[in-house]
Structures are given as structure tokens and as C-alpha cells.
Enzyme design. Sequence first.
Site, PDB file in Angstrom:
ATOM      1  N   ASP A 183       0.846  -1.189   0.000  1.00  0.00           N
ATOM      2  CA  ASP A 183       0.000   0.000   0.000  1.00  0.00           C
ATOM      3  C   ASP A 183       0.885   1.243   0.000  1.00  0.00           C
ATOM      4  O   ASP A 183       1.578   1.518   0.973  1.00  0.00           O
ATOM      5  CB  ASP A 183      -0.899  -0.012   1.238  1.00  0.00           C
ATOM      6  CG  ASP A 183      -1.972   1.075   1.197  1.00  0.00           C
ATOM      7  OD1 ASP A 183      -1.948   1.904   0.265  1.00  0.00           O
ATOM      8  OD2 ASP A 183      -2.818   1.093   2.108  1.00  0.00           O
ATOM      9  N   HIS A 185      -0.484   4.177  -0.189  1.00  0.00           N
ATOM     10  CA  HIS A 185      -1.308   5.050   0.667  1.00  0.00           C
ATOM     11  C   HIS A 185      -1.337   6.504   0.200  1.00  0.00           C
ATOM     12  O   HIS A 185      -1.538   7.423   0.988  1.00  0.00           O
ATOM     13  CB  HIS A 185      -0.811   4.973   2.118  1.00  0.00           C
ATOM     14  CG  HIS A 185      -1.894   5.022   3.137  1.00  0.00           C
ATOM     15  ND1 HIS A 185      -2.127   6.118   3.942  1.00  0.00           N
ATOM     16  CD2 HIS A 185      -2.828   4.116   3.488  1.00  0.00           C
ATOM     17  CE1 HIS A 185      -3.142   5.880   4.753  1.00  0.00           C
ATOM     18  NE2 HIS A 185      -3.596   4.669   4.488  1.00  0.00           N
ATOM     19  N   GLU A 209      -1.165  -0.647  -4.125  1.00  0.00           N
ATOM     20  CA  GLU A 209      -2.367   0.146  -3.840  1.00  0.00           C
ATOM     21  C   GLU A 209      -2.067   1.639  -3.753  1.00  0.00           C
ATOM     22  O   GLU A 209      -1.062   2.038  -3.172  1.00  0.00           O
ATOM     23  CB  GLU A 209      -2.964  -0.340  -2.512  1.00  0.00           C
ATOM     24  CG  GLU A 209      -4.217   0.372  -2.069  1.00  0.00           C
ATOM     25  CD  GLU A 209      -4.798  -0.250  -0.818  1.00  0.00           C
ATOM     26  OE1 GLU A 209      -5.447   0.491  -0.041  1.00  0.00           O
ATOM     27  OE2 GLU A 209      -4.608  -1.466  -0.590  1.00  0.00           O
ATOM     28  N   GLU A 236     -10.276   3.268  -2.354  1.00  0.00           N
ATOM     29  CA  GLU A 236     -10.837   3.482  -1.027  1.00  0.00           C
ATOM     30  C   GLU A 236     -11.303   4.920  -0.823  1.00  0.00           C
ATOM     31  O   GLU A 236     -12.139   5.185   0.042  1.00  0.00           O
ATOM     32  CB  GLU A 236      -9.825   3.114   0.055  1.00  0.00           C
ATOM     33  CG  GLU A 236      -8.621   4.045   0.150  1.00  0.00           C
ATOM     34  CD  GLU A 236      -7.595   3.560   1.150  1.00  0.00           C
ATOM     35  OE1 GLU A 236      -7.591   4.090   2.283  1.00  0.00           O
ATOM     36  OE2 GLU A 236      -6.806   2.650   0.817  1.00  0.00           O
ATOM     37  N   ASP A 258     -15.013   0.956  -0.700  1.00  0.00           N
ATOM     38  CA  ASP A 258     -15.258   0.633   0.703  1.00  0.00           C
ATOM     39  C   ASP A 258     -16.764   0.661   0.922  1.00  0.00           C
ATOM     40  O   ASP A 258     -17.422   1.667   0.688  1.00  0.00           O
ATOM     41  CB  ASP A 258     -14.569   1.668   1.598  1.00  0.00           C
ATOM     42  CG  ASP A 258     -14.588   1.275   3.067  1.00  0.00           C
ATOM     43  OD1 ASP A 258     -15.660   0.894   3.561  1.00  0.00           O
ATOM     44  OD2 ASP A 258     -13.539   1.370   3.716  1.00  0.00           O
ATOM     45  N   HIS A 285     -12.001  -2.455   0.109  1.00  0.00           N
ATOM     46  CA  HIS A 285     -11.271  -1.862   1.231  1.00  0.00           C
ATOM     47  C   HIS A 285     -12.085  -2.078   2.504  1.00  0.00           C
ATOM     48  O   HIS A 285     -13.280  -1.827   2.534  1.00  0.00           O
ATOM     49  CB  HIS A 285     -11.113  -0.360   0.954  1.00  0.00           C
ATOM     50  CG  HIS A 285     -10.416   0.409   2.021  1.00  0.00           C
ATOM     51  ND1 HIS A 285     -11.083   1.186   2.937  1.00  0.00           N
ATOM     52  CD2 HIS A 285      -9.090   0.547   2.306  1.00  0.00           C
ATOM     53  CE1 HIS A 285     -10.212   1.775   3.735  1.00  0.00           C
ATOM     54  NE2 HIS A 285      -8.992   1.405   3.377  1.00  0.00           N
TER      55      HIS A 285
END
Length: 382
Positions: A183, A185, A209, A236, A258, A285
Site C-alpha cells: 500500500d 497510501h 495500492e 478506497e 469501501d 477496502h
Amino acid sequence: MRITAVETFQVPPRWLFVKVSTDDGLAGWGEATLEGNTDVVRAAVTALAEPLIGADPAPIEAHWQTMTKSGFYRGGPVLSSAVAGIDQALWDLAGKALGVPVHRLLGGPVRDRVRVYGWVGGDDPSEVADAVAAATAAGLTAVKMNACGRLPHLAPPADTDAILRRAAAAREVLGPGRDVALDFHGRVSAPEARRLLPLLEPLHPLFVEEPVRPGVDPSALARLVAGSSTPIATGERLFSRAEFLPVLQAGVGVVQPDVAHAGGISEVRRIAALAETFDAALAPHCPLGPLALAACLQVGFATPNLLIQEQSLGIHYNVDSDLLDYVVDRSVLAFADGHIARPDRPGLGIEVDEAAVRAADARSTAWRTPVWRHGDGSFAEW
């Protein structure tokens, strides 16, 4: 059947549960967690609930359309999360009223079990190796880890090397038969991601990700997809089909809506169908609570292009409470051989410990997203 009340419960570590009650005694539960802003979403749920009182809960799509379109100002994470919590609760209620699990209302199951992954931490390779070993010992066959902490726009060689060594440590423990996802992020700039992705290819990540932040021109994402064989995942921080379309057109291989952010079960299943037309997989997510996970699983059991499901047991955020603390029968969400078996109980398939939830709500405080700074004092992506 008529709706008599819509209640919200803010519970540790950082979750927001929604309960929809009816006049015949049935109740549905959902999760509207928006990490760092649960108190704001709580107010939005209260506002959206006003026209639902006295209404028939059965026409879920009609309620979804009204909740998402009746306001002149639409969309965004707060409203989408509020809609998500109510939507899940209505699906849970529908399943309970009909005596069937939600996945049967979505067209029926296409699989018997769903593969799940867990989070691992650790700042140096030895810590990563120990964490991955613990995850596999607990029965997982896939893990995800943050690729890095705060990172400058263009990282020095030492930072690049640290990312590669941590990923390599995970791969060494997992071997060729299990998976690691990385990830970014949104902490990595597009040019830095372009440099990193080819270097990670020999480690064969399941996916990388959020290599760029949401809001960055989709053409930057398309260039990353074109420049690497590693599947790119994102989603997400996207909340509708309209927001997923550009990233799918950019070529991402995995979408990550999500269910607690993106309009609930109703919208996530449509995002999954949209992704299927691009031959992209669904990996929802869900570093959240048990209701969000249960809702994700119901979608996953009825979705042909599901890849894998995130779950939060033992994640570093779960300091005061963990995934199963508010569930009466924890075995429903237990995993074996890296999978969760298909539940056949009505609704979302789990029973909420309402007494524990109400007690937790009475003592909880809002969790806030950390604010990071670079060494020069400027804002850093968390």
C-alpha cells in the site's frame, strides 16, 4: 413493516454503527465508519434518517436514490458514508425479514468461501518478517503492508532501498505460494512511483495500492499502469461509479471501494459490475469493523470478479477494541486456510452484541486522522 428509529453508535477504536428499527421488532445493522470523521457522519445519518421514519424499509433502491439525489449538494465521503450505513442496515433488515442471507438477494452465491488478507506492520525487515510469520501462523495466505512512511516527492536511494528490503523480507517468509500486497497510501508521488514499481516487479506483489493520490490527473495513473506489469489497485477514496470510471479507463487491475464509504451494498455491487466490464477485479477496502466486513462478504459471495477481501483483525488501529469484540458469535467471521466460509444466516449473517455497543458508545471519543509533517515543516501525506 415501518421504520420507527434510526440510531448511531460511535464505538472504539474508530467505528460508527447504524441501527434501523421497525414496528414489528426486527432491526437491521450497518456501518458508516469514515475514519477521522465519524462524528460528522453521525450528524449526516441523523439528517438522512428524517424522511425514513414511518416508511416501509423494503424498497431499498428507492431509498438509496432519495438519499443520494434529494439534496441539491450531492456526493462526497461524508454523505456517501452516511448513505452506506443506512443502506447496509436496510439490506440486513430485508434479509432478516425474508429469512435469507443478503447474498441470495443479490442473485445468489457464486463461491463457497472468500479469501481474506490481513495487515502487517514493522519498520525494519526483521520486524516485517516476524509479523508476516505470525499472520501465516494464524491461517492467512495473504498480507498487506504499507510500503513506506512519509516520503519526499523524490526519495533518496536510502528510502528506496528500505522499501525494497521490507518487501523482500515479506516475500522471503511467504514464499512463492502466498501473496503480499503493498500500500503506497497516496504517500508516493507519481514520478517516484514510476521509479519504484519496476523495482518491485521481481517480488511479484499481488497488487500495489494507491500509487498516486485521488485527485491526481488520471493520465498519471495510466502512465504507471503502462509502465509496470504489477497490477495497480485503488478506490478506497472514491465513492461512486462515476468516480471509478476514469481509473478503470486508466487501466487499473483492481478496484477497492469501501462498503462503508461508497454508498453501501447498493453502490459497491454496481461498481463491481462496472469493473467486470474492464476485466478488473474487486478487492473491497475494509480495515474497519465487523458490520462493514459482513457487508463486504455478502457482496463478495455474489460477485464473479472478486479477488480478495481485506479484514482488520489485529490491525494497528485496533488499540481499544478489535474486529470481533461487538459480535455475539465470532465463529461466523473466523478464517481457515486464508478464507471465510459462506454464512447462511439471514441478513448480513452476524448478530451484534447490542449491550456491548451501547456501553462502548457511552464512553467513546472521536478518532482523528494523524497529521504528518516533513522535516522542513511542510504537510506530508499520511
